[in-house]
Scaffold this motif. Sequence first.
Motif, PDB file in Angstrom:
ATOM      1  N   GLY A  39       0.784  -1.716  -0.234  1.00 11.24           N
ATOM      2  CA  GLY A  39      -0.182  -0.209   0.500  1.00 11.24           C
ATOM      3  C   GLY A  39       1.039   1.365  -0.376  1.00 11.24           C
ATOM      4  O   GLY A  39       0.945   2.239  -0.715  1.00 11.24           O
ATOM      5  N   VAL A  40       1.893   1.534   0.751  1.00 14.75           N
ATOM      6  CA  VAL A  40       3.235   2.529   0.613  1.00 14.75           C
ATOM      7  C   VAL A  40       3.315   2.551  -0.540  1.00 14.75           C
ATOM      8  O   VAL A  40       4.114   3.850  -1.200  1.00 14.75           O
ATOM      9  CB  VAL A  40       4.065   2.458   1.575  1.00 14.75           C
ATOM     10  CG1 VAL A  40       4.664   3.332   1.722  1.00 14.75           C
ATOM     11  CG2 VAL A  40       2.927   2.630   3.181  1.00 14.75           C
ATOM     12  N   ALA A  41       3.675   1.176  -0.811  1.00  5.56           N
ATOM     13  CA  ALA A  41       5.039   1.490  -2.076  1.00  5.56           C
ATOM     14  C   ALA A  41       3.970   1.888  -3.429  1.00  5.56           C
ATOM     15  O   ALA A  41       3.935   2.410  -4.191  1.00  5.56           O
ATOM     16  CB  ALA A  41       5.202   0.374  -2.960  1.00  5.56           C
ATOM     17  N   GLY A  42       2.268   1.877  -3.735  1.00  5.30           N
ATOM     18  CA  GLY A  42       1.447   1.723  -4.513  1.00  5.30           C
ATOM     19  C   GLY A  42       1.549   3.661  -3.949  1.00  5.30           C
ATOM     20  O   GLY A  42       1.351   4.325  -5.278  1.00  5.30           O
ATOM     21  N   ALA A  43       1.270   4.308  -2.872  1.00  2.23           N
ATOM     22  CA  ALA A  43       1.085   5.604  -3.116  1.00  2.23           C
ATOM     23  C   ALA A  43       2.608   6.580  -3.258  1.00  2.23           C
ATOM     24  O   ALA A  43       2.643   7.332  -3.298  1.00  2.23           O
ATOM     25  CB  ALA A  43       0.820   5.856  -1.207  1.00  2.23           C
ATOM     26  N   LEU A  46       2.907   7.146  -6.548  1.00  2.00           N
ATOM     27  CA  LEU A  46       1.578   8.417  -7.162  1.00  2.00           C
ATOM     28  C   LEU A  46       2.022   9.638  -6.910  1.00  2.00           C
ATOM     29  O   LEU A  46       2.135  10.832  -7.510  1.00  2.00           O
ATOM     30  CB  LEU A  46       0.707   7.997  -6.957  1.00  2.00           C
ATOM     31  CG  LEU A  46      -0.590   7.094  -7.228  1.00  2.00           C
ATOM     32  CD1 LEU A  46      -2.025   6.584  -6.695  1.00  2.00           C
ATOM     33  CD2 LEU A  46      -0.801   7.183  -8.863  1.00  2.00           C
ATOM     34  N   LEU A  47       2.680   9.400  -5.953  1.00  2.00           N
ATOM     35  CA  LEU A  47       3.235  11.018  -5.469  1.00  2.00           C
ATOM     36  C   LEU A  47       4.879  10.820  -5.915  1.00  2.00           C
ATOM     37  O   LEU A  47       5.387  12.391  -6.149  1.00  2.00           O
ATOM     38  CB  LEU A  47       3.901  10.292  -3.788  1.00  2.00           C
ATOM     39  CG  LEU A  47       2.724  10.714  -2.718  1.00  2.00           C
ATOM     40  CD1 LEU A  47       3.343  10.379  -1.623  1.00  2.00           C
ATOM     41  CD2 LEU A  47       1.879  12.037  -3.095  1.00  2.00           C
ATOM     42  N   ILE A  48       6.173  10.355  -6.119  1.00  2.00           N
ATOM     43  CA  ILE A  48       7.078  10.675  -6.511  1.00  2.00           C
ATOM     44  C   ILE A  48       6.170  10.270  -8.246  1.00  2.00           C
ATOM     45  O   ILE A  48       6.809  11.704  -9.644  1.00  2.00           O
ATOM     46  CB  ILE A  48       8.101   9.549  -6.677  1.00  2.00           C
ATOM     47  CG1 ILE A  48       8.463   9.490  -5.457  1.00  2.00           C
ATOM     48  CG2 ILE A  48       9.129   9.678  -7.536  1.00  2.00           C
ATOM     49  CD1 ILE A  48       9.472   8.625  -5.020  1.00  2.00           C
ATOM     50  N   VAL A 102      -5.800  11.591 -18.536  1.00  2.00           N
ATOM     51  CA  VAL A 102      -4.656  11.691 -17.977  1.00  2.00           C
ATOM     52  C   VAL A 102      -2.855  11.220 -19.228  1.00  2.00           C
ATOM     53  O   VAL A 102      -3.025  11.471 -19.963  1.00  2.00           O
ATOM     54  CB  VAL A 102      -4.847  10.133 -17.685  1.00  2.00           C
ATOM     55  CG1 VAL A 102      -2.964   9.495 -16.906  1.00  2.00           C
ATOM     56  CG2 VAL A 102      -5.656   9.708 -17.140  1.00  2.00           C
ATOM     57  N   PRO A 103      -2.354  12.327 -18.466  1.00  2.00           N
ATOM     58  CA  PRO A 103      -1.057  12.833 -19.061  1.00  2.00           C
ATOM     59  C   PRO A 103      -0.378  11.713 -19.820  1.00  2.00           C
ATOM     60  O   PRO A 103      -0.522  11.147 -18.705  1.00  2.00           O
ATOM     61  CB  PRO A 103      -0.382  13.759 -18.476  1.00  2.00           C
ATOM     62  CG  PRO A 103      -1.135  14.067 -17.224  1.00  2.00           C
ATOM     63  CD  PRO A 103      -2.340  13.289 -17.232  1.00  2.00           C
ATOM     64  N   HIS A 104       0.440  12.088 -20.505  1.00  2.00           N
ATOM     65  CA  HIS A 104       1.730  10.516 -20.786  1.00  2.00           C
ATOM     66  C   HIS A 104       2.738  11.460 -19.232  1.00  2.00           C
ATOM     67  O   HIS A 104       2.692  11.862 -18.950  1.00  2.00           O
ATOM     68  CB  HIS A 104       2.780  11.237 -21.502  1.00  2.00           C
ATOM     69  CG  HIS A 104       1.425  10.903 -23.288  1.00  2.00           C
ATOM     70  ND1 HIS A 104       1.347   8.626 -22.761  1.00  2.00           N
ATOM     71  CD2 HIS A 104       0.180  10.816 -24.038  1.00  2.00           C
ATOM     72  CE1 HIS A 104       0.303   8.927 -24.576  1.00  2.00           C
ATOM     73  NE2 HIS A 104       0.285  10.595 -24.817  1.00  2.00           N
ATOM     74  N   LYS A 105       3.542  10.073 -18.908  1.00  2.00           N
ATOM     75  CA  LYS A 105       4.908  10.542 -18.800  1.00  2.00           C
ATOM     76  C   LYS A 105       6.034  11.584 -19.496  1.00  2.00           C
ATOM     77  O   LYS A 105       5.987  11.074 -19.975  1.00  2.00           O
ATOM     78  CB  LYS A 105       5.170   9.035 -18.119  1.00  2.00           C
ATOM     79  CG  LYS A 105       6.704   8.784 -17.228  1.00  2.00           C
ATOM     80  CD  LYS A 105       7.202   7.524 -16.958  1.00  2.00           C
ATOM     81  CE  LYS A 105       7.660   7.874 -15.429  1.00  2.00           C
ATOM     82  NZ  LYS A 105       8.632   6.717 -15.382  1.00  2.00           N
ATOM     83  N   ARG A 106       6.253  12.217 -18.651  1.00  2.00           N
ATOM     84  CA  ARG A 106       7.485  13.514 -18.696  1.00  2.00           C
ATOM     85  C   ARG A 106       8.670  12.578 -18.499  1.00  2.00           C
ATOM     86  O   ARG A 106       8.773  12.139 -17.674  1.00  2.00           O
ATOM     87  CB  ARG A 106       7.469  14.414 -17.940  1.00  2.00           C
ATOM     88  CG  ARG A 106       6.054  15.518 -17.739  1.00  2.00           C
ATOM     89  CD  ARG A 106       6.117  17.000 -17.575  1.00  2.00           C
ATOM     90  NE  ARG A 106       4.876  17.339 -16.461  1.00  2.00           N
ATOM     91  CZ  ARG A 106       4.432  17.574 -15.105  1.00  2.00           C
ATOM     92  NH1 ARG A 106       5.918  17.813 -14.888  1.00  2.00           N
ATOM     93  NH2 ARG A 106       3.482  17.725 -15.289  1.00  2.00           N
TER      94      ARG A 106
END
Length: 115
Positions: A39-43, A46-48, A102-106
């Motif tokens: 769960g922490v890895a998923g968060a 998303l944060l990073i 949803v944007p593409h990864k920069r």
Amino acid sequence: MKNPSLTLPLVLIVAGAIWFLKTTDILPATAVLMAVGLGVAGAVVLLIDGINKQSVIAGPMLMYIGAAIYVRSEYLLGYSPLIALGMMLLGGLMLLSRSDLVPHKRSKIQPPAAK
């Protein structure tokens, strides 16, 4: 004379601490630790990474897998409904990632500066 490595003493200390906490029932069950870790890895994903087409799938799925492990271990729910729910969630996330919202990864590479 070469300095001895710190690896073995640190491994012994960590292994002993985990063993001590496990045998005294201070440490939660392994399934709970895995569930929290996922769960922490998923968060963190998303944060990073931010919200992009890859993280909008990876982050929530890691959190779902953690939740499914917890539900399986604590409430003894079978694998079949958890996998079916996971498949529906993954399909929905894949449809969401195809959206223009949803944007593409920069990319991390900066273009050269114009002169």
